[in-house]
Design an enzyme around this catalytic site. Sequence first.
Site, short mmCIF file in Angstrom:
data_model
loop_
_atom_site.label_atom_id
_atom_site.label_comp_id
_atom_site.label_asym_id
_atom_site.label_seq_id
_atom_site.Cartn_x
_atom_site.Cartn_y
_atom_site.Cartn_z
N HIS A 178 49.31 9.65 39.25
CA HIS A 178 48.63 9.24 38.01
C HIS A 178 49.52 8.28 37.22
O HIS A 178 49.05 7.28 36.69
CB HIS A 178 48.39 10.46 37.10
CG HIS A 178 47.47 11.49 37.65
ND1 HIS A 178 47.88 12.77 37.95
CD2 HIS A 178 46.14 11.46 37.93
CE1 HIS A 178 46.85 13.48 38.38
NE2 HIS A 178 45.79 12.71 38.39
N GLY A 186 42.62 5.23 41.58
CA GLY A 186 43.45 5.36 42.77
C GLY A 186 42.66 5.29 44.07
O GLY A 186 41.52 5.76 44.14
N ASP A 236 41.11 8.48 45.92
CA ASP A 236 39.68 8.79 45.89
C ASP A 236 38.94 7.49 46.21
O ASP A 236 38.31 6.87 45.35
CB ASP A 236 39.30 9.31 44.50
CG ASP A 236 40.10 10.55 44.15
OD1 ASP A 236 39.71 11.64 44.57
OD2 ASP A 236 41.15 10.42 43.48
N GLN A 242 35.24 7.11 45.59
CA GLN A 242 35.04 7.05 44.13
C GLN A 242 35.31 5.64 43.60
O GLN A 242 34.57 5.13 42.76
CB GLN A 242 35.96 8.06 43.45
CG GLN A 242 36.07 7.89 41.95
CD GLN A 242 36.92 8.98 41.31
OE1 GLN A 242 36.46 10.09 41.16
NE2 GLN A 242 38.14 8.66 40.96
P1 AMP Z 1 42.21 12.84 38.91
O1 AMP Z 1 42.97 13.38 37.76
O2 AMP Z 1 42.41 13.60 40.18
O3 AMP Z 1 40.75 12.61 38.58
O4 AMP Z 1 42.81 11.41 39.21
C1 AMP Z 1 42.84 10.40 38.23
C2 AMP Z 1 43.10 9.08 38.90
O5 AMP Z 1 44.37 9.12 39.55
C3 AMP Z 1 42.05 8.75 39.98
O6 AMP Z 1 41.75 7.37 39.90
C4 AMP Z 1 42.79 9.09 41.25
O7 AMP Z 1 42.33 8.36 42.37
C5 AMP Z 1 44.22 8.72 40.90
N1 AMP Z 1 45.16 9.45 41.76
C6 AMP Z 1 45.17 10.77 42.04
N2 AMP Z 1 46.15 11.08 42.92
C7 AMP Z 1 46.76 9.91 43.22
C8 AMP Z 1 47.84 9.54 44.09
N3 AMP Z 1 48.48 10.44 44.85
N4 AMP Z 1 48.22 8.24 44.14
C9 AMP Z 1 47.57 7.31 43.38
N5 AMP Z 1 46.54 7.58 42.55
C10 AMP Z 1 46.14 8.87 42.47
#
Ligand code: AMP
Length: 279
Positions: free
Chosen positions: A37, A148, A151, A154
């Site tokens: 994140h 990211g 996903d 997404q």
């Molecule tokens: P989330 O809190 O899981 O909804 O993730 C928030 C954002 O962070 C989304 O755009 C995810 O794709 C991105 N994200 C989550 N994990 C990672 C990672 N390991 N590397 C890069 N981006 C990430």
Amino acid sequence: MKVFKSKHTLVETLGHYRAQGKTIGLVPTMGMLHKGHLSLVSKAVEENDLAVCSIFVNPTQFNNKEDFDKYPKNIDADLELLNGVGCDVVFIPDQEQMYPDGASGEDFDFGDLTKNMEGKFRPGHFSGVAAIVKRLTSLVKPDRSYYGEKDYQQLLVVKSLFQKMGFKGEVIGCDILREKCGLAMSSRNERLSEGDKRKACFLYECLSDARDLLFRSEPKAVEAEIKSRFLLKPEFELEYFVIADEQTLKPLNHGDLSRARIFTAAHLSGVRLIDNLKV
Ligand code: AMP
């Protein structure tokens, strides 16, 4: 760093910045932040005058109540991490702020983009994602939004939503941050024991082996080979292991690997893990 719980004060404050010609970058998250994140937030800090991070565990994108109830949270640690990377604004709304009329379904149609993988195994998930992204984007009106590749499906859905809604800002896809063994960083990893975290590295092993195998075998044969490896790992419940075109997300049957990406989702000790790798 300013923290807002009310969307009205957020919109008012951002309006003042926008009126001064300042650019705004938005990073939507569900909290329990990790380095993955933070890499998005750092990019938003670098590329915009103002970096906004939202933290909201969005109920409408969960098709499984237990997954929603058990979603890990740690707001104090999140705020400290965001402050550490220079985030300017954090938006932490509650459900009433985001869904004043109740969190009921708003239906979106993304056609073939959501027919497979997450769309197939998590019915209603992408309509929930679209509902919250639409609301956050309408409030923040970002010049750039950061999502990211972790996903990946997404990310494509968000790009499609921006086109449908006529949102002007740019959607920027960001690289996946991984642990040393290749395990993709994820808030859900927090629910794994240390032993399970080591076991979970198997997912990345499969993705990278599949990538190598693709240079010798057809996609369907590679999928079958990797699926047979999962049969030897009963601790994993595999949902899908799919090689697809990274623009259309349609399964790849043969030939052109230039647009190939490998996607997987599996359960380990009751935790659902997803990952993908570009070929
Ligand atoms: P989330 O809190 O899981 O909804 O993730 C928030 C954002 O962070 C989304 O755009 C995810 O794709 C991105 N994200 C989550 N994990 C990672 C990672 N390991 N590397 C890069 N981006 C990430």
